[in-house]
Enzyme design. Structure first.
Site, PDB file in Angstrom:
ATOM      1  N   GLU A  40      -2.047  16.855   4.275  1.00 34.03           N
ATOM      2  CA  GLU A  40      -3.244  16.006   4.198  1.00 34.03           C
ATOM      3  C   GLU A  40      -4.429  16.815   3.710  1.00 34.03           C
ATOM      4  OE1 GLU A  40      -3.141  12.606   3.866  1.00 34.03           O
ATOM      5  OE2 GLU A  40      -2.016  12.741   5.736  1.00 34.03           O
ATOM      6  N   THR A  42      -4.494  18.188   1.153  1.00 34.12           N
ATOM      7  CA  THR A  42      -3.946  19.252   0.315  1.00 34.12           C
ATOM      8  C   THR A  42      -3.998  18.840  -1.162  1.00 34.12           C
ATOM      9  OG1 THR A  42      -1.814  18.314   0.929  1.00 34.12           O
ATOM     10  CG2 THR A  42      -2.431  20.374   1.985  1.00 34.12           C
ATOM     11  N   ALA A 137      -6.461   0.450   5.645  1.00 37.74           N
ATOM     12  CA  ALA A 137      -5.687   0.989   6.764  1.00 37.74           C
ATOM     13  C   ALA A 137      -5.170   2.387   6.480  1.00 37.74           C
ATOM     14  CB  ALA A 137      -4.521   0.053   7.080  1.00 37.74           C
ATOM     15  N   LEU A 139      -3.297   3.079   3.986  1.00 40.02           N
ATOM     16  CA  LEU A 139      -1.957   2.926   3.406  1.00 40.02           C
ATOM     17  C   LEU A 139      -2.036   2.695   1.903  1.00 40.02           C
ATOM     18  CD1 LEU A 139      -0.464   0.771   6.312  1.00 40.02           C
ATOM     19  CD2 LEU A 139      -0.349   3.256   6.004  1.00 40.02           C
ATOM     20  N   SER A 142      -5.591   0.411  -2.373  1.00 39.17           N
ATOM     21  CA  SER A 142      -6.342   0.592  -3.621  1.00 39.17           C
ATOM     22  C   SER A 142      -5.446   1.170  -4.715  1.00 39.17           C
ATOM     23  CB  SER A 142      -7.569   1.482  -3.391  1.00 39.17           C
ATOM     24  OG  SER A 142      -7.206   2.752  -2.921  1.00 39.17           O
ATOM     25  N   ASP A 186      -2.046   9.297  -3.825  1.00 36.05           N
ATOM     26  CA  ASP A 186      -1.776   7.881  -3.583  1.00 36.05           C
ATOM     27  C   ASP A 186      -1.186   7.211  -4.815  1.00 36.05           C
ATOM     28  OD1 ASP A 186      -3.039   8.605  -1.297  1.00 36.05           O
ATOM     29  OD2 ASP A 186      -4.818   7.352  -1.595  1.00 36.05           O
TER      30      ASP A 186
HETATM   31  P1  ADP Z   1      -6.900   1.837   1.343  1.00 42.33           P
HETATM   32  O1  ADP Z   1      -6.569   2.284  -0.037  1.00 42.33           O
HETATM   33  O2  ADP Z   1      -6.626   2.857   2.379  1.00 42.33           O
HETATM   34  O3  ADP Z   1      -6.291   0.521   1.694  1.00 42.33           O
HETATM   35  P2  ADP Z   1      -9.535   1.733   0.215  1.00 42.33           P
HETATM   36  O4  ADP Z   1     -10.892   1.628   0.817  1.00 42.33           O
HETATM   37  O5  ADP Z   1      -9.241   2.880  -0.671  1.00 42.33           O
HETATM   38  O6  ADP Z   1      -8.487   1.625   1.396  1.00 42.33           O
HETATM   39  O7  ADP Z   1      -9.241   0.426  -0.656  1.00 42.33           O
HETATM   40  C1  ADP Z   1      -9.509  -0.859  -0.118  1.00 42.33           C
HETATM   41  C2  ADP Z   1     -10.194  -1.697  -1.175  1.00 42.33           C
HETATM   42  O8  ADP Z   1      -9.252  -2.036  -2.212  1.00 42.33           O
HETATM   43  C3  ADP Z   1     -10.704  -3.042  -0.663  1.00 42.33           C
HETATM   44  O9  ADP Z   1     -11.990  -2.923  -0.123  1.00 42.33           O
HETATM   45  C4  ADP Z   1     -10.683  -3.876  -1.928  1.00 42.33           C
HETATM   46  O10 ADP Z   1     -11.833  -3.642  -2.707  1.00 42.33           O
HETATM   47  C5  ADP Z   1      -9.488  -3.340  -2.673  1.00 42.33           C
HETATM   48  N1  ADP Z   1      -8.302  -4.158  -2.365  1.00 42.33           N
HETATM   49  C6  ADP Z   1      -7.235  -3.816  -1.624  1.00 42.33           C
HETATM   50  N2  ADP Z   1      -6.327  -4.814  -1.583  1.00 42.33           N
HETATM   51  C7  ADP Z   1      -6.831  -5.816  -2.331  1.00 42.33           C
HETATM   52  C8  ADP Z   1      -6.381  -7.124  -2.693  1.00 42.33           C
HETATM   53  N3  ADP Z   1      -5.220  -7.601  -2.275  1.00 42.33           N
HETATM   54  N4  ADP Z   1      -7.183  -7.866  -3.485  1.00 42.33           N
HETATM   55  C9  ADP Z   1      -8.357  -7.397  -3.928  1.00 42.33           C
HETATM   56  N5  ADP Z   1      -8.827  -6.176  -3.619  1.00 42.33           N
HETATM   57  C10 ADP Z   1      -8.092  -5.405  -2.832  1.00 42.33           C
HETATM   58 MG    MG Z   2      -7.474   3.859  -1.096  1.00 42.61          MG
END
Ligand code: ADP
Ligand code: MG
Length: 397
Positions: A40, A42, A137, A139, A142, A186
């Site tokens: 992590e 890393t 979360a 996971l 994004s 990721d």
């Molecule tokens: P993680 O990648 O850990 O889930 P992030 O903060 O990097 O968290 O990314 C989350 C963001 O990605 C959300 O706030 C949104 O802008 C976008 N996102 C994720 N899933 C969706 C989706 N199904 N539809 C539209 N935007 C999404």
């Molecule tokens: Mg993300």
């Protein structure tokens, strides 16, 4: 325990695309979320990581346009902070970093990055996106969004780009267009993981090896525990950790901390005056070592022994890098007290998810111990599900 989510159906996504756009999609693609077993912070130090793809995916139904417009629809736009903004219409030629607000910046950024790299996607596209990856979360919803979009464009426009090339462009979209300073893990995980394996990735040159990983064959299970605490990496803590690592590398006269071998750690720490930077350096160098150690253990078939490596990694993230939080610490302590072999926070920290390695026969005991500990602490109920190593990005139709 929540059952493993079934990926959203390709046929449903195609049908929704038809409703929205009045024609059939040119194809349907899926890209998974990921969970990182070990390694992590890393990746932002050119080091090693070991993620696996989850069964949760972003599905993209898409078709080419010829008029230079990019039309984006997400079934989860409302939850993703898009308000009522279900459909977003953009001009491909007008895409600029910072110009697209909200969730649409992720897919739009990919189209921008492809164009910037000279790929002929100027005709635009219609996209319908739908996801089973929980957002925020830890996971990587994004990256799944970016990689699903990148793969769709790659096929629609016949670009012939490889998984790593798409991952690099997707990361650039997130770094420059969205403005999130993430590493490349990721996007590489979403693009290049395979079912039944971990991706042992060198983030300096993007070479990787797939390490077979089937805990159930050893009477074990790997669980993901989503604390429900939504991280906000934009609050500066993430940037501060990265800056601290860079300061450490500068002080030690190396390009990145990945160049410090584990054996040289005591000597390196002795050359660092700042105790905060010392902690960051110790975390990164020792976590790179833990990735290597995990690969050795898995190659030797000793999956159980990986548990202790995970728990050691958590202590390092908590005490040296200081990116954990009370909820993540509670998952780890409650899981270990209930007999788990090992546990650690995963992802950027400050909330998000943890991974737990446990005996198949103690899965329910661990899940309820964590749930009880959360209830006693007054936290919201955590979500627990098995991390089944699943396929990376692929075309569905
Ligand atoms: P993680 O990648 O850990 O889930 P992030 O903060 O990097 O968290 O990314 C989350 C963001 O990605 C959300 O706030 C949104 O802008 C976008 N996102 C994720 N899933 C969706 C989706 N199904 N539809 C539209 N935007 C999404
Ligand atoms: Mg993300």
């Amino acid at each position: 325990m929540t059952a493993t989510e079934v990926p959203t159906g390709a046929d449903e996504a195609a049908a929704r695309f038809r409703e929205l756009y009045g024609r059939a999609p040119g194809g349907v693609w899926a890209a998974p979320g990921r969970v990182n077993l070990i390694g992590e912070y890393t990746d932002v130090n050119d080091g090693y990581v070991m993620p696996l793809a989850l069964p949760h995916t972003v599905v993209a139904a898409a078709a080419r346009r010829a008029d230079g417009r990019l039309v984006l629809h997400s079934a989860q736009a409302r939850e993703a902070g898009g308000g009522r903004q279900g459909v977003v219409r953009l001009d491909v030629a007008a895409l600029r970093p910072g110009a697209v607000p909200g969730w649409a910046a992720y897919p739009a950024g990919v189209v921008w990055a492809l164009r910037e790299a000279g790929h002929p996607v100027g005709g635009g596209a219609d996209l319908h996106l739908t996801s089973t990856v929980p957002a925020g979360a830890g996971l990587s919803s994004s990256a799944a969004l970016e990689v699903a979009t990148a793969l769709a464009l790659n096929d629609l426009y016949g670009l012939g780009l490889t998984g790593p090339a798409l991952a690099v462009l997707a990361r650039r979209a997130e770094n420059v267009f969205v403005g999130v300073p993430c590493g490349v893990m990721d996007q590489m995980a979403s693009a290049c993981c395979a079912a039944g394996s971990l991706l042992h990735l060198d983030t300096r040159d993007l070479t990787y090896r797939r390490v077979p990983f089937d805990p159930s064959a050893h009477g074990l299970a790997l669980l993901v525990v989503d604390t429900g605490v939504r991280h906000a990496l934009g609050d500066g803590a993430y940037a501060e950790r990265r800056a601290g690592c860079e300061a450490g590398a500068r002080a030690l006269g190396v390009e990145s901390l990945r160049e410090i071998p584990y054996e040289a750690l005591p000597e390196a720490l002795g050359r660092l005056a700042d105790p905060v930077v010392r902690g960051y350096v110790r975390h990164v160098v020792s976590d790179n070592r833990r990735v290597g150690r995990t690969a050795e253990l898995l190659d030797a078939g000793d999956v159980r022994a990986v548990g202790a490596v995970l728990t050691e990694g958590h202590a390092s993230l908590r005490d040296d890098l200081r990116v954990s939080c009370p909820e993540l610490d509670l998952v780890v302590s409650a899981a270990l007290a209930a007999g788990a072999l090992g546990a650690r926070m995963t992802g950027g920290g400050f909330g998000g998810s943890a991974v737990v390695l446990t005996g198949a026969d103690t899965v329910d005991a661990v899940a309820s111990a964590v749930a009880d500990a959360f209830a006693d602490a007054g936290y919201g109920a955590p979500r627990v599900f098995p991390a089944v190593p699943s396929p990376g990005a692929r075309r569905l139709i």
